[in-house]
Each structure stands twice: as C-alpha cells, then as structure tokens.
Design an enzyme around this catalytic site. Sequence first.
Site, PDB file in Angstrom:
ATOM      1  N   CYS A 132      -6.203  -8.883   2.330  1.00 38.09           N
ATOM      2  CA  CYS A 132      -6.866 -10.183   2.533  1.00 38.09           C
ATOM      3  C   CYS A 132      -7.724 -10.229   3.804  1.00 38.09           C
ATOM      4  O   CYS A 132      -8.841 -10.759   3.800  1.00 38.09           O
ATOM      5  CB  CYS A 132      -5.825 -11.300   2.543  1.00 38.09           C
ATOM      6  SG  CYS A 132      -4.333 -10.887   3.455  1.00 38.09           S
ATOM      7  N   HIS A 246      -6.705 -17.222   6.945  1.00 40.00           N
ATOM      8  CA  HIS A 246      -6.703 -16.278   8.067  1.00 40.00           C
ATOM      9  C   HIS A 246      -7.967 -16.470   8.909  1.00 40.00           C
ATOM     10  O   HIS A 246      -9.058 -16.705   8.366  1.00 40.00           O
ATOM     11  CB  HIS A 246      -6.710 -14.834   7.552  1.00 40.00           C
ATOM     12  CG  HIS A 246      -5.432 -14.396   6.896  1.00 40.00           C
ATOM     13  ND1 HIS A 246      -4.280 -15.142   6.885  1.00 40.00           N
ATOM     14  CD2 HIS A 246      -5.133 -13.233   6.241  1.00 40.00           C
ATOM     15  CE1 HIS A 246      -3.327 -14.468   6.242  1.00 40.00           C
ATOM     16  NE2 HIS A 246      -3.820 -13.317   5.839  1.00 40.00           N
TER      17      HIS A 246
HETATM   18  P1  NAP Z   1       5.139 -14.211  -3.573  1.00 37.40           P
HETATM   19  O1  NAP Z   1       4.710 -15.608  -3.350  1.00 37.40           O
HETATM   20  O2  NAP Z   1       6.403 -13.749  -2.933  1.00 37.40           O
HETATM   21  O3  NAP Z   1       5.232 -13.951  -5.165  1.00 37.40           O
HETATM   22  C1  NAP Z   1       5.723 -12.765  -5.719  1.00 37.40           C
HETATM   23  C2  NAP Z   1       5.580 -12.792  -7.230  1.00 37.40           C
HETATM   24  O4  NAP Z   1       5.972 -11.515  -7.755  1.00 37.40           O
HETATM   25  C3  NAP Z   1       6.440 -13.828  -7.923  1.00 37.40           C
HETATM   26  O5  NAP Z   1       5.759 -14.321  -9.064  1.00 37.40           O
HETATM   27  C4  NAP Z   1       7.649 -13.004  -8.364  1.00 37.40           C
HETATM   28  O6  NAP Z   1       8.289 -13.534  -9.514  1.00 37.40           O
HETATM   29  C5  NAP Z   1       6.976 -11.713  -8.755  1.00 37.40           C
HETATM   30  N1  NAP Z   1       7.906 -10.579  -8.745  1.00 37.40           N
HETATM   31  C6  NAP Z   1       8.661 -10.144  -7.728  1.00 37.40           C
HETATM   32  N2  NAP Z   1       9.401  -9.081  -8.109  1.00 37.40           N
HETATM   33  C7  NAP Z   1       9.101  -8.847  -9.419  1.00 37.40           C
HETATM   34  C8  NAP Z   1       9.538  -7.899 -10.381  1.00 37.40           C
HETATM   35  N3  NAP Z   1      10.428  -6.964 -10.087  1.00 37.40           N
HETATM   36  N4  NAP Z   1       8.995  -7.956 -11.627  1.00 37.40           N
HETATM   37  C9  NAP Z   1       8.084  -8.904 -11.937  1.00 37.40           C
HETATM   38  N5  NAP Z   1       7.646  -9.831 -11.069  1.00 37.40           N
HETATM   39  C10 NAP Z   1       8.146  -9.801  -9.822  1.00 37.40           C
HETATM   40  O7  NAP Z   1       4.041 -13.164  -3.080  1.00 37.40           O
HETATM   41  P2  NAP Z   1       2.425 -13.295  -3.007  1.00 37.40           P
HETATM   42  O8  NAP Z   1       2.031 -13.761  -1.672  1.00 37.40           O
HETATM   43  O9  NAP Z   1       1.935 -14.010  -4.212  1.00 37.40           O
HETATM   44  O10 NAP Z   1       2.000 -11.752  -3.029  1.00 37.40           O
HETATM   45  C11 NAP Z   1       2.083 -10.945  -4.151  1.00 37.40           C
HETATM   46  C12 NAP Z   1       1.359  -9.626  -3.904  1.00 37.40           C
HETATM   47  O11 NAP Z   1      -0.004  -9.898  -3.572  1.00 37.40           O
HETATM   48  C13 NAP Z   1       1.901  -8.781  -2.761  1.00 37.40           C
HETATM   49  O12 NAP Z   1       1.807  -7.430  -3.102  1.00 37.40           O
HETATM   50  C14 NAP Z   1       0.988  -9.104  -1.609  1.00 37.40           C
HETATM   51  O13 NAP Z   1       0.882  -8.058  -0.677  1.00 37.40           O
HETATM   52  C15 NAP Z   1      -0.343  -9.308  -2.330  1.00 37.40           C
HETATM   53  N6  NAP Z   1      -1.280 -10.179  -1.611  1.00 37.40           N
HETATM   54  C16 NAP Z   1      -0.853 -11.324  -1.045  1.00 37.40           C
HETATM   55  C17 NAP Z   1      -1.763 -12.123  -0.376  1.00 37.40           C
HETATM   56  C18 NAP Z   1      -1.335 -13.389   0.297  1.00 37.40           C
HETATM   57  O14 NAP Z   1      -2.156 -13.944   1.063  1.00 37.40           O
HETATM   58  N7  NAP Z   1      -0.164 -13.904   0.061  1.00 37.40           N
HETATM   59  C19 NAP Z   1      -3.087 -11.763  -0.293  1.00 37.40           C
HETATM   60  C20 NAP Z   1      -3.519 -10.583  -0.907  1.00 37.40           C
HETATM   61  C21 NAP Z   1      -2.589  -9.807  -1.563  1.00 37.40           C
HETATM   62  P3  NAP Z   1       9.719 -14.317  -9.483  1.00 37.40           P
HETATM   63  O15 NAP Z   1       9.371 -15.778  -9.464  1.00 37.40           O
HETATM   64  O16 NAP Z   1      10.339 -13.932 -10.774  1.00 37.40           O
HETATM   65  O17 NAP Z   1      10.476 -13.851  -8.283  1.00 37.40           O
END
Ligand code: NAP
Length: 341
Positions: A132, A246
């Site tokens: 990001c 950010h």
């Molecule tokens: P988050 O809010 O913690 O959400 C995680 C998601 O992944 C939830 O839908 C969760 O589902 C699912 N999940 C977790 N373990 C799983 C599994 N074993 N099988 C299937 N689904 C699973 O995280 P997020 O911020 O959205 O980030 C997700 C990814 O995007 C990360 O890799 C992060 O590095 C990347 N990212 C994040 C951002 C940011 O600003 N947050 C920006 C760019 C990239 P459940 O509801 O079932 O737990």
Amino acid sequence: KKYVVAVVGATGAVGEEIFKVLEEENFPVEKLVPLASSRSAGVEIEALGKSWKVQELTHDVFEKEGVQIAFFSAGGKVSEEFAQSATKIGALVIDNTSFFRMQEDVPLVVPEVNSEDIAQWKKSGIIANPNCSTIQMVQVLSPLHQAFEIERVDVSTYQAVSGAGKKGMEELVEQMQKFFAFNLQSCEAKAFPHRIALNLIPQIDIFMPNHYSKEEMKMINETQKIMHASFPISATCVRVPVLRSHSESITIRFKKKVDLQKAREALLEAKNIVLLDDLEQKIYPMPSIATDTNETYVGRVRVDNFDEHILHLWCVADQLRVGAATNALRIAQQWIKLEDF
Ligand code: NAP
C-alpha cells in the site's frame, strides 16, 4: 461481457472495500463469489444491490463457480496455497498480498505507472498488487521521474492502523476507550509490537539483517520493480494512531535541476493525483481528506533550501482503496481492455 468474480478474504478490511469499489465503478460482474475461512462461511454480504453468502475457501470452489477473476486478500499463506487453484482453470488472480510480488514471472502493477506490464499476466496467471505505501509513492514519483529524472528517494511513512487489517483498527479504538476510562496502562498490544494509542511505532513487520524492516524493504524493492529503475531509495516506516489513510514525507533528488512550477504541473496532469497545496488557505493533504476516496493527494511541494536538485513533498492516500482495492480494480479494468482487444 460480464465476469464471475471471486473475492478471497471477503470479510476483511480490504475485501469489504473491494465490494464497494466494484459497485461504484460499475464493474461488469456476472456473479460474486465471496470466500473466507470456515469461521465466516454462511455470513451474508451485501454488494451490488444483492445479498451473497460467504463460502469457505477450498481448492475446487473456483472451478465449481466458474470464476474468471479472483481478488486475493487473505494473507500471503492463503495466496501461496490457493492462487494456483484459480489460475489452473484459466482465471486471472489479482493478489493483494506480498507473496508473489517479487516473483519474476508475476507482473507487479500500478496502472498509472506500468500498465503495459499487465500483458505479461499469462506467464503465471497472477498480477500482484504492490504494498500500500509503495502504490501511492510510485504514483507521485512516476510523473516527476519523467520530468526531472530521479537520482535518489528518501521516504518516511505515517501508516494508519487499518494497514494491519480489522484487528488493527479494533486495537486502536479499544485502547482509546481505555484511555478515556483512565485505564491506559491496562492496554495489551496484540496487533502491534507496542501500545499504539497516543504513540508512534517505528516498526512495521519484522526487522531484516540489514536493520531495515520488511515493510521498508518492500517499498524499496517494489518501487524499483514497478518503475523499471534502479535509483537508490531509503524508507523509514512508522505506524501512527490514525484509523485509515497512509501519509508519506518524500524527499527526491533529481539529475536535473527542479523547477517548482513544472513539478506542480507534472503532478496536476498526472492521473488520479490531486494537488492540494495552498499554504495561505492551510490546504494540504491529510488522512481526513483522503479517506474513502480513490485519489492520491500531494501537497507541501517545495524545493530544498540548499540544493536545487531536491524536492520535498507530502503525500496521503486511503491505503485500503488506492493502496489495495482500487488499485486491484484498476488492474482488472485494464486487463479487460486487453482481453477485449
Ligand atoms: P483482515 O481485515 O485481517 O482480513 C483478512 C481476511 O482474510 C478475512 O476475510 C479472513 O476471513 C480471511 N482469511 C484469513 N485466513 C483465511 C484462510 N485460512 N482461508 C480463507 N480466508 C482467510 O486483513 P486485510 O487488511 O483485509 O488484509 C488482507 C491481505 O491484504 C493481507 O495479506 C494484507 O497484507 C493485504 N493488504 C492489506 C492492506 C491494508 O491496508 N489493510 C493493504 C494492501 C494489502 P475470516 O473472516 O474467515 O477470518
């Protein structure tokens, strides 16, 4: 033509934002397939004017549902294990995690900067969405590089807690509630290495042997890959108690002398960049302005006092949108154009 679109990590901070931008951008969706872990299977998601049931992510769900485009945002391990289950049936995977980003056969794309790399998608079936903090920075660097040729970049970030997902936001809110209950000392740090309320943490992700954090190294390596350039970069990434968006303080040294007016014009002309730079009116980018928008905001643009080759600026973007969902969607839109051609 309309597409069957899967969102892996449908219940997460990025996943939720993907549904919003699909709707706002009128993306040609035939059917949505929200996927998450077994914990969330059965949860109803409202998107595109309908209700969709979250299914548990399995290897065969992509084939069963006839998925054509799969957005992955459920962490690197999930992408590592499941991305191939989508690509093997010919689907395009747009991956928001860091797992494939530096892999040679995977294009790493910010459409405003290197949309031509999307054409390489067939090598692996995967297009990676950059980190990001990297996305908003390269959007700003690219037009300035074209104008004055970058020699070196130094950046310090001020990263919102939602960069760590939903648990990051919950932790800040919980700790602020404890503060107002005169109970700050009882805070437990889970999502971050220290208390984040009323604090700053100069550590995002783990530290590497060269004393940089993994997040800092992502900004360095990914920028060079996206911009097909090798200029030196240094980054200091800091977590701040802001819920969303950010901010970055960027210092850029150019081969050519910088002309402030020309720099402003280059930024004004750049796609999806908004110049907010009126000092008298106290106008400059802030997270409160960027949040919930798809633009990258730039302000405080100034030439260094001692070196006419150096420009300093301040840049803010909503990292859940520009830094994740919106960039992923823009990749998909460009990919569709390529497929149609
Ligand atoms: P988050 O809010 O913690 O959400 C995680 C998601 O992944 C939830 O839908 C969760 O589902 C699912 N999940 C977790 N373990 C799983 C599994 N074993 N099988 C299937 N689904 C699973 O995280 P997020 O911020 O959205 O980030 C997700 C990814 O995007 C990360 O890799 C992060 O590095 C990347 N990212 C994040 C951002 C940011 O600003 N947050 C920006 C760019 C990239 P459940 O509801 O079932 O737990």
